[in-house]
Write a protein that holds these residues in place. Structure first.
Motif, short mmCIF file in Angstrom:
data_model
loop_
_atom_site.label_atom_id
_atom_site.label_comp_id
_atom_site.label_asym_id
_atom_site.label_seq_id
_atom_site.Cartn_x
_atom_site.Cartn_y
_atom_site.Cartn_z
N PRO A 71 0.53 -1.02 -0.10
CA PRO A 71 0.23 0.19 0.17
C PRO A 71 1.10 1.36 -0.05
CG PRO A 71 -0.54 -1.92 1.76
CD PRO A 71 0.48 -2.17 1.24
N THR A 76 -1.56 2.42 6.33
CA THR A 76 -1.82 0.85 6.18
C THR A 76 -1.35 -0.04 5.83
OG1 THR A 76 -3.42 2.44 4.30
CG2 THR A 76 -3.65 -0.16 3.89
N ALA A 77 -0.38 -0.09 5.76
CA ALA A 77 0.40 -1.24 5.60
C ALA A 77 1.08 -1.89 6.77
CB ALA A 77 2.36 -0.81 5.06
N SER A 78 1.17 -1.30 7.96
CA SER A 78 1.08 -0.79 9.36
C SER A 78 0.35 -1.39 10.05
CB SER A 78 1.46 -0.17 10.16
OG SER A 78 2.20 0.45 9.73
N ALA A 79 -1.29 -1.39 9.48
CA ALA A 79 -2.14 -1.70 9.70
C ALA A 79 -2.32 -3.41 9.97
CB ALA A 79 -3.83 -1.24 9.51
N TYR A 80 -1.62 -3.42 8.35
CA TYR A 80 -1.93 -5.41 7.52
C TYR A 80 -0.84 -6.00 9.00
CZ TYR A 80 -4.58 -3.93 3.81
OH TYR A 80 -5.41 -3.68 2.79
N GLU A 81 0.48 -5.61 8.52
CA GLU A 81 0.91 -5.98 9.61
C GLU A 81 0.87 -6.54 10.92
OE1 GLU A 81 4.73 -3.67 8.87
OE2 GLU A 81 4.76 -4.12 7.30
N LEU A 83 -2.24 -6.50 11.95
CA LEU A 83 -3.77 -7.77 12.26
C LEU A 83 -3.26 -9.16 12.70
CD1 LEU A 83 -6.48 -5.88 10.05
CD2 LEU A 83 -6.56 -5.61 12.48
N ALA A 84 -2.21 -9.36 11.27
CA ALA A 84 -1.42 -10.84 10.63
C ALA A 84 -0.92 -11.07 11.90
CB ALA A 84 -0.80 -10.15 9.45
#
Length: 188
Positions: A71, A76-81, A83-84
């Motif tokens: 992203p 946004t990239a941090s949010a995905y990281e 969440l995973a």
């Protein structure tokens, strides 16, 4: 973690300049010297495996971040990281039956404040800065954060908490800084 980055990049077909590898190894030696005063007692194999696995997976993700579409917004990239990572940690906690004894009412206000601080600065700000750097700087250079953080922690402990500095800690910190300088000089 910086050593894992070199290894993972090699498996991905990317060569690392010898001077960068030398800086990574020098930094690792510095961390060993810096940590040597704390080498007391037994080491649990499960903790060691978890530590090595976590740093290997972080290195894999860092290498993949340069190859996969990411992203544009680092938040946004941090949010995905996060969440995973949170899903993985939750699954691991459930497998170990850790939530069974958790009582939020027994957690102190200071602990909740510490958690809030870590969520904001240790996660949102730090992960976003890391994701941003991955898009703009050479990976071996970005990975040296893992060498700098312990040195900064020791210096803050000395400045803020009046913790003692031994010759091993000062020597180890100096070796780490020399290793990071070598990587910075090579990767710029």
């Amino acid at each position: 973690m910086p050593l894992w980055v070199v290894v993972v990049r090699r498996f991905a077909g990317q060569r690392t300049p010898r001077s960068t590898l030398g800086g990574v190894l020098l930094g690792l030696l510095g961390l060993l010297v810096l940590s040597s005063p704390g080498f007391t007692g037994a080491v649990r194999p499960t903790g060691l495996v978890a530590l090595l696995t976590g740093s290997l997976l972080w290195a894999c993700g860092s290498v993949l971040a340069g190859r996969l579409p990411m992203p544009a917004n680092p938040l946004t990239a941090s949010a995905y990281e996060m969440l995973a990572g949170g899903a993985g940690a939750l699954l691991f906690a459930v497998v170990r039956h850790e939530p069974n004894g958790f009582d939020p009412a027994r957690v102190s206000a200071g602990s909740w404040a510490g958690l809030a601080y870590l969520v904001v600065f240790g996660s949102l700000v730090a992960f976003s800065a890391y994701a941003w750097l991955l898009q703009r700087a050479p990976l071996p250079l970005v990975a040296t954060y893992a060498y700098v953080n312990p040195v900064v922690a020791v210096l803050l402990g000395w400045l803020v908490l009046a913790e003692s500095l031994t010759w091993a800690i000062v020597l180890g910190g100096g070796i780490v800084v020399a290793g990071v300088c070598l990587v910075v000089r090579t990767e710029r």
